[in-house]
Motif scaffolding. Structure first.
Motif, PDB file in Angstrom:
ATOM      1  N   ASN A   1     -15.494 -74.385  -6.754  1.00  0.00           N
ATOM      2  CA  ASN A   1     -16.260 -73.500  -5.865  1.00  0.00           C
ATOM      3  C   ASN A   1     -15.560 -71.835  -5.035  1.00  0.00           C
ATOM      4  N   ILE A   2     -16.617 -71.418  -5.860  1.00  0.00           N
ATOM      5  CA  ILE A   2     -15.825 -69.995  -5.029  1.00  0.00           C
ATOM      6  C   ILE A   2     -17.063 -68.893  -4.018  1.00  0.00           C
ATOM      7  N   ARG A   3     -15.615 -69.046  -3.698  1.00  0.00           N
ATOM      8  CA  ARG A   3     -15.662 -68.353  -2.415  1.00  0.00           C
ATOM      9  C   ARG A   3     -15.491 -66.636  -2.184  1.00  0.00           C
ATOM     10  N   LEU A   4     -16.938 -65.581  -2.126  1.00  0.00           N
ATOM     11  CA  LEU A   4     -16.908 -64.622  -2.330  1.00  0.00           C
ATOM     12  C   LEU A   4     -16.546 -63.820  -1.180  1.00  0.00           C
ATOM     13  N   ASN A   5     -15.680 -62.778  -0.394  1.00  0.00           N
ATOM     14  CA  ASN A   5     -15.491 -62.043   0.564  1.00  0.00           C
ATOM     15  C   ASN A   5     -14.409 -60.945   0.413  1.00  0.00           C
ATOM     16  N   LYS A   6     -14.904 -60.326   1.471  1.00  0.00           N
ATOM     17  CA  LYS A   6     -13.974 -59.407   1.811  1.00  0.00           C
ATOM     18  C   LYS A   6     -12.067 -59.294   1.574  1.00  0.00           C
ATOM     19  N   ILE A   7     -11.788 -60.619   1.518  1.00  0.00           N
ATOM     20  CA  ILE A   7      -9.825 -60.763   1.565  1.00  0.00           C
ATOM     21  C   ILE A   7     -10.104 -60.613  -0.889  1.00  0.00           C
ATOM     22  N   ASN A   8     -10.984 -60.711  -1.191  1.00  0.00           N
ATOM     23  CA  ASN A   8     -11.080 -61.345  -3.055  1.00  0.00           C
ATOM     24  C   ASN A   8     -11.857 -59.777  -2.747  1.00  0.00           C
ATOM     25  N   ASN A   9     -12.345 -59.104  -2.355  1.00  0.00           N
ATOM     26  CA  ASN A   9     -13.203 -58.079  -3.038  1.00  0.00           C
ATOM     27  C   ASN A   9     -14.580 -58.090  -3.691  1.00  0.00           C
ATOM     28  N   PHE A  10     -14.736 -59.585  -3.173  1.00  0.00           N
ATOM     29  CA  PHE A  10     -15.949 -60.169  -3.358  1.00  0.00           C
ATOM     30  C   PHE A  10     -16.487 -60.129  -4.682  1.00  0.00           C
ATOM     31  N   GLN A  11     -15.287 -60.440  -5.438  1.00  0.00           N
ATOM     32  CA  GLN A  11     -15.682 -60.792  -7.075  1.00  0.00           C
ATOM     33  C   GLN A  11     -13.626 -61.928  -7.186  1.00  0.00           C
ATOM     34  N   VAL A  12     -14.388 -62.400  -8.325  1.00  0.00           N
ATOM     35  CA  VAL A  12     -13.193 -63.582  -8.176  1.00  0.00           C
ATOM     36  C   VAL A  12     -13.610 -63.406 -10.548  1.00  0.00           C
ATOM     37  N   SER A  13     -11.891 -63.470 -10.689  1.00  0.00           N
ATOM     38  CA  SER A  13     -11.710 -63.312 -12.279  1.00  0.00           C
ATOM     39  C   SER A  13     -11.670 -65.160 -12.834  1.00  0.00           C
ATOM     40  N   ARG A  14     -12.165 -65.663 -13.841  1.00  0.00           N
ATOM     41  CA  ARG A  14     -11.533 -66.998 -14.781  1.00  0.00           C
ATOM     42  C   ARG A  14     -11.660 -66.620 -15.713  1.00  0.00           C
ATOM     43  N   TYR A  15     -10.222 -67.295 -16.383  1.00  0.00           N
ATOM     44  CA  TYR A  15     -10.402 -66.912 -18.054  1.00  0.00           C
ATOM     45  C   TYR A  15     -10.850 -67.997 -18.288  1.00  0.00           C
ATOM     46  N   PHE A  16     -10.942 -68.585 -19.950  1.00  0.00           N
ATOM     47  CA  PHE A  16     -11.446 -69.227 -20.711  1.00  0.00           C
ATOM     48  C   PHE A  16     -10.443 -70.041 -21.492  1.00  0.00           C
TER      49      PHE A  16
END
Length: 128
Positions: A14-29
């Motif tokens: 589950n990926i939460r996009l919010n103000k804390i993470n600046n509405f973005q996440v990165s995942r390495y593969f």
């Protein structure tokens, strides 16, 4: 030197996009974490929080034939925009995107997921 902690892509999360993470996440593969042939399929099965118009997926590839000499480009990106349904994502209208694992000497190594609108959203991501 300080060690860098990287978040790797999971089969399901589950990926939460919010103000804390600046509405973005990165995942390495890491390809050894998955049993895949030539494509990585990202399935967005569920969302919570309405109002965002689209999800932006950024696939980052690293060119293994290039050296790390300054000014020599060794990262390449491919962008996808998935338009979100008005009522949010459900199993009935799930969204998917396929990313190439390898193209010539370029290997997928990082995936960015973001929304542009400042709206808190929770997305269920499944990888196949």
């Amino acid at each position: 030197m300080k060690a860098v902690k990287r978040n790797f892509l999971n089969v399901e999360e589950n990926i939460r996009l919010n103000k804390i993470n600046n509405f973005q996440v990165s995942r390495y593969f890491n390809p050894s974490d998955f049993n895949l042939e030539d494509k990585l399929n990202l399935h967005f099965d569920y969302s919570e929080g309405l109002g965002a118009k689209y999800i932006r997926i950024l696939a980052v590839y690293i060119d293994t034939s290039k050296s790390m000499i300054p000014y020599e480009g060794n990262e390449f990106t491919e962008e996808f925009k998935l338009t979100l349904p008005v009522g949010g994502i459900t199993k009935k209208n799930a969204l998917s995107v396929s990313l190439k694992l390898k193209e010539d000497t370029k290997l997928l190594w990082k995936i960015g997921i973001q929304i542009r609108q400042e709206i808190n959203i929770l997305i269920q991501l499944t990888v196949s």
